[in-house]
Design a protein around this motif. Structure first.
Motif, PDB file in Angstrom:
ATOM      1  N   ASP A  26      -8.967   6.989  -6.134  1.00 46.35           N
ATOM      2  CA  ASP A  26      -9.266   7.576  -7.434  1.00 46.35           C
ATOM      3  C   ASP A  26      -8.443   8.823  -7.721  1.00 46.35           C
ATOM      4  OD1 ASP A  26     -10.890   8.587  -5.265  1.00 46.35           O
ATOM      5  OD2 ASP A  26     -11.921   9.824  -6.731  1.00 46.35           O
ATOM      6  N   THR A  27      -7.851   9.438  -6.692  1.00 47.11           N
ATOM      7  CA  THR A  27      -7.033  10.639  -6.876  1.00 47.11           C
ATOM      8  C   THR A  27      -5.566  10.307  -7.133  1.00 47.11           C
ATOM      9  OG1 THR A  27      -6.466  10.892  -4.525  1.00 47.11           O
ATOM     10  CG2 THR A  27      -8.545  11.882  -5.287  1.00 47.11           C
ATOM     11  N   GLY A  28      -5.175   9.065  -6.883  1.00 49.26           N
ATOM     12  CA  GLY A  28      -3.787   8.681  -7.055  1.00 49.26           C
ATOM     13  C   GLY A  28      -2.921   8.902  -5.829  1.00 49.26           C
ATOM     14  N   ALA A  60       0.879  -1.176   0.000  1.00 48.84           N
ATOM     15  CA  ALA A  60       0.000   0.000   0.000  1.00 48.84           C
ATOM     16  C   ALA A  60       0.912   1.220   0.000  1.00 48.84           C
ATOM     17  CB  ALA A  60      -0.885  -0.003   1.242  1.00 48.84           C
ATOM     18  N   ILE A  61       0.795   2.066  -1.016  1.00 48.86           N
ATOM     19  CA  ILE A  61       1.773   3.134  -1.192  1.00 48.86           C
ATOM     20  C   ILE A  61       1.126   4.523  -1.274  1.00 48.86           C
ATOM     21  CG2 ILE A  61       3.425   1.612  -2.311  1.00 48.86           C
ATOM     22  CD1 ILE A  61       2.548   2.764  -5.001  1.00 48.86           C
ATOM     23  N   TRP A  62       1.961   5.543  -1.002  1.00 50.39           N
ATOM     24  CA  TRP A  62       1.554   6.950  -1.033  1.00 50.39           C
ATOM     25  C   TRP A  62       2.198   7.657  -2.224  1.00 50.39           C
ATOM     26  CZ3 TRP A  62      -2.061   8.579   2.305  1.00 50.39           C
ATOM     27  CH2 TRP A  62      -2.201   7.924   3.531  1.00 50.39           C
ATOM     28  N   SER A  63       1.491   8.654  -2.756  1.00 51.61           N
ATOM     29  CA  SER A  63       2.045   9.534  -3.779  1.00 51.61           C
ATOM     30  C   SER A  63       1.554  10.949  -3.490  1.00 51.61           C
ATOM     31  CB  SER A  63       1.601   9.095  -5.182  1.00 51.61           C
ATOM     32  OG  SER A  63       2.144   9.953  -6.158  1.00 51.61           O
ATOM     33  N   TRP A  64       2.338  11.700  -2.718  1.00 48.72           N
ATOM     34  CA  TRP A  64       1.914  13.008  -2.208  1.00 48.72           C
ATOM     35  C   TRP A  64       2.191  14.163  -3.157  1.00 48.72           C
ATOM     36  CZ3 TRP A  64      -1.335  13.054   1.586  1.00 48.72           C
ATOM     37  CH2 TRP A  64      -1.286  12.073   2.580  1.00 48.72           C
ATOM     38  N   ALA A  65       3.068  14.003  -4.118  1.00 47.83           N
ATOM     39  CA  ALA A  65       3.548  15.124  -4.922  1.00 47.83           C
ATOM     40  C   ALA A  65       2.437  16.005  -5.520  1.00 47.83           C
ATOM     41  CB  ALA A  65       4.483  14.620  -6.019  1.00 47.83           C
ATOM     42  N   PRO A  66       1.463  15.445  -6.245  1.00 47.65           N
ATOM     43  CA  PRO A  66       0.455  16.320  -6.869  1.00 47.65           C
ATOM     44  C   PRO A  66      -0.318  17.159  -5.855  1.00 47.65           C
ATOM     45  CG  PRO A  66       0.379  14.110  -7.805  1.00 47.65           C
ATOM     46  CD  PRO A  66       1.253  14.029  -6.605  1.00 47.65           C
ATOM     47  N   LYS A  67      -0.667  16.587  -4.708  1.00 47.06           N
ATOM     48  CA  LYS A  67      -1.462  17.319  -3.732  1.00 47.06           C
ATOM     49  C   LYS A  67      -0.634  18.356  -2.978  1.00 47.06           C
ATOM     50  CE  LYS A  67      -5.301  15.445  -4.807  1.00 47.06           C
ATOM     51  NZ  LYS A  67      -6.305  16.266  -5.542  1.00 47.06           N
ATOM     52  N   TYR A  68       0.643  18.069  -2.757  1.00 47.27           N
ATOM     53  CA  TYR A  68       1.501  19.067  -2.114  1.00 47.27           C
ATOM     54  C   TYR A  68       1.708  20.260  -3.044  1.00 47.27           C
ATOM     55  CZ  TYR A  68       2.603  16.360   2.063  1.00 47.27           C
ATOM     56  OH  TYR A  68       2.527  15.698   3.271  1.00 47.27           O
ATOM     57  N   VAL A  69       1.910  20.001  -4.322  1.00 45.82           N
ATOM     58  CA  VAL A  69       2.044  21.088  -5.292  1.00 45.82           C
ATOM     59  C   VAL A  69       0.748  21.888  -5.359  1.00 45.82           C
ATOM     60  CG1 VAL A  69       2.288  21.612  -7.758  1.00 45.82           C
ATOM     61  CG2 VAL A  69       3.830  19.967  -6.667  1.00 45.82           C
ATOM     62  N   GLU A  70      -0.371  21.199  -5.391  1.00 44.61           N
ATOM     63  CA  GLU A  70      -1.675  21.853  -5.447  1.00 44.61           C
ATOM     64  C   GLU A  70      -1.891  22.750  -4.224  1.00 44.61           C
ATOM     65  OE1 GLU A  70      -6.004  20.026  -4.729  1.00 44.61           O
ATOM     66  OE2 GLU A  70      -5.117  19.347  -6.621  1.00 44.61           O
ATOM     67  N   THR A  71      -1.450  22.295  -3.065  1.00 51.23           N
ATOM     68  CA  THR A  71      -1.644  23.062  -1.842  1.00 51.23           C
ATOM     69  C   THR A  71      -0.805  24.335  -1.825  1.00 51.23           C
ATOM     70  OG1 THR A  71      -2.129  21.045  -0.580  1.00 51.23           O
ATOM     71  CG2 THR A  71      -1.499  22.996   0.682  1.00 51.23           C
ATOM     72  N   VAL A  72       0.469  24.231  -2.192  1.00 48.52           N
ATOM     73  CA  VAL A  72       1.306  25.435  -2.178  1.00 48.52           C
ATOM     74  C   VAL A  72       0.882  26.411  -3.273  1.00 48.52           C
ATOM     75  CG1 VAL A  72       3.269  24.327  -1.068  1.00 48.52           C
ATOM     76  CG2 VAL A  72       3.128  24.345  -3.558  1.00 48.52           C
ATOM     77  N   GLU A  73       0.327  25.919  -4.357  1.00 43.43           N
ATOM     78  CA  GLU A  73      -0.214  26.807  -5.387  1.00 43.43           C
ATOM     79  C   GLU A  73      -1.398  27.597  -4.836  1.00 43.43           C
ATOM     80  OE1 GLU A  73      -1.040  24.149  -8.624  1.00 43.43           O
ATOM     81  OE2 GLU A  73       0.875  24.555  -9.625  1.00 43.43           O
TER      82      GLU A  73
END
Length: 378
Positions: free
Chosen positions: A303-305, A272-285
């Motif tokens: 569904d969000t990845g 079971a894995i995490w992929s935080w990059a898109p949401k962290y970028v979205e947050t700082v934007e």
């Protein structure tokens, strides 16, 4: 006399003509300038730099939980207009409060605290720095300038449980777990639900380590489960030590946080894995453009990845992959069937009736084990 008068007349006419030509030559540039609109001189648009701080409970070299978060931080740091900093191996409690406050004092625009035990320290500091944005991972408290966020990793755990249930021969699966908090209990329950989807008679045995990151202790916990007859080892721990123990014993393992197959290639079924990059970028934007909102709770699904499962190991049969992939497709559509009733607890009591699913509040407060788990929630 007439001759003189004629000369004067000619001189006057020539003078008038020269004056007219001179006037025209002076007038042309002024008229042209008036007809052409002047180009506005606008200053170059100022690029707002966002400073983002990250606080980790374990070292980023653990290849696990903090490693996964740090991959997200690196994506933020790669932005032209963002800078980041992090502090790793920060104990929950007073130490984390000091680190979070220090970042706020240094003018960080947004601070991400990535462990459950950072919740109370962060909300305390948030009150002291109302202009700073605070993001807490896996908790439930929030305020005007503090929001919380997490991913539905229990969905990925359910899928990995299906793999474990299909691969066990003994019907006993071990689970090395950190702390008996709702996040961990919920994951164990989801995993067990997946196990029983493919192997209704199997059981999941839980051992608590009371630590997020201690490779030696994690490995000892896995060994105790292997000694008890478990032939698949799962974990809610930050290091690959439980998987290494499984490979050494000739058993299988299910990873967590990231694809740790390189640490136990002969044993690693999936993770079971995490992929935080898109949401962290979205947050700082959002922080940069002024659309960030406090007092929010966000829980991202498969569904969000943000959550997913790692590639299957070569030992996983094709028919098992097909069954699990079909379930994943349902989850991707938004059908969160992991805890669809009826769901019984360890004592056989129905906790979630048939036809019902728990609310997010009920999931966030889950403090009981489902049927099939061997162990206590303490």
């Amino acid at each position: 006399m007439k001759k003189v008068m004629r000369l004067l007349t000619v001189f006057a006419a020539c003078s008038a003509l020269m004056f007219s030509l001179f006037a025209c030559s002076n007038e042309a540039p002024e008229k042209k300038a008036a007809e052409e609109p002047r180009k506005a001189e606008t200053p170059a648009e100022e690029v707002k730099t966002v400073k983002a701080g990250f606080v980790y409970v374990s070292p980023i070299g653990d290849a696990g939980y903090s490693y996964a978060h740090d991959q997200g931080r690196k994506a933020v740091d790669a932005l032209d207009w963002a800078t980041t900093a992090f502090v790793e191996s920060v104990p929950e409690g007073a130490d984390s409060e000091r680190v979070i406050r220090n970042m706020a004092q240094k003018g960080f625009d947004v601070i991400f605290a990535t462990s459950f035990g950072y919740m109370d320290p962060m909300i305390k500091v948030a009150k002291e720095f109302p202009d700073t944005k605070f993001m807490h991972c896996s908790g439930f408290k929030k305020s005007a300038n503090m929001s919380n966020y997490f991913g539905r990793i229990y969905q990925a755990r359910y899928l990995t449980g299906m793999v474990a249930g299909a691969m066990t021969k003994s019907g006993k699966i071990g689970y090395a777990a950190a702390f008996p908090i709702p996040e961990v209990i919920r994951g164990i329950n989801a995993f067990t639900r997946g196990v029983r989807e493919t192997n209704p008679g199997a059981e999941v045995r839980v051992v608590w380590t009371k630590t997020w990151y201690d490779p030696a202790l994690e490995k000892d916990a896995a060994k105790s489960l292997l000694d008890a007859g478990c032939d698949v080892i799962a974990q809610h721990q930050d290091s690959p030590a439980p998987q290494e123990a499984a490979q050494e014993a000739g058993a299988y393992c299910i990873g967590y946080n990231s694809d740790m197959s390189s640490f136990a290639p002969k044993a690693h079924l999936t993770a079971a894995i995490w992929s935080w990059a898109p949401k962290y970028v979205e947050t700082v934007e959002a922080v940069r453009n002024g659309t960030w909102e406090g007092n929010q709770s966000t829980w991202w699904g498969i569904d969000t990845g943000v959550v997913d499962i790692a590639p299957y190991g070569p030992m996983v049969p094709e028919d098992v992959k097909q069954v699990v992939d079909a379930r994943k497709a349902e989850l991707m559509k938004g059908d969160d069937l992991v805890f669809a009733g009826p769901v019984k607890d360890q004592n056989g009591e129905v906790k979630i009736p048939e036809g019902q699913t728990p609310t997010d509040e009920e999931l966030l407060g889950m403090d009981w084990f489902v049927e099939g788990v061997v162990g206590t929630t303490k």
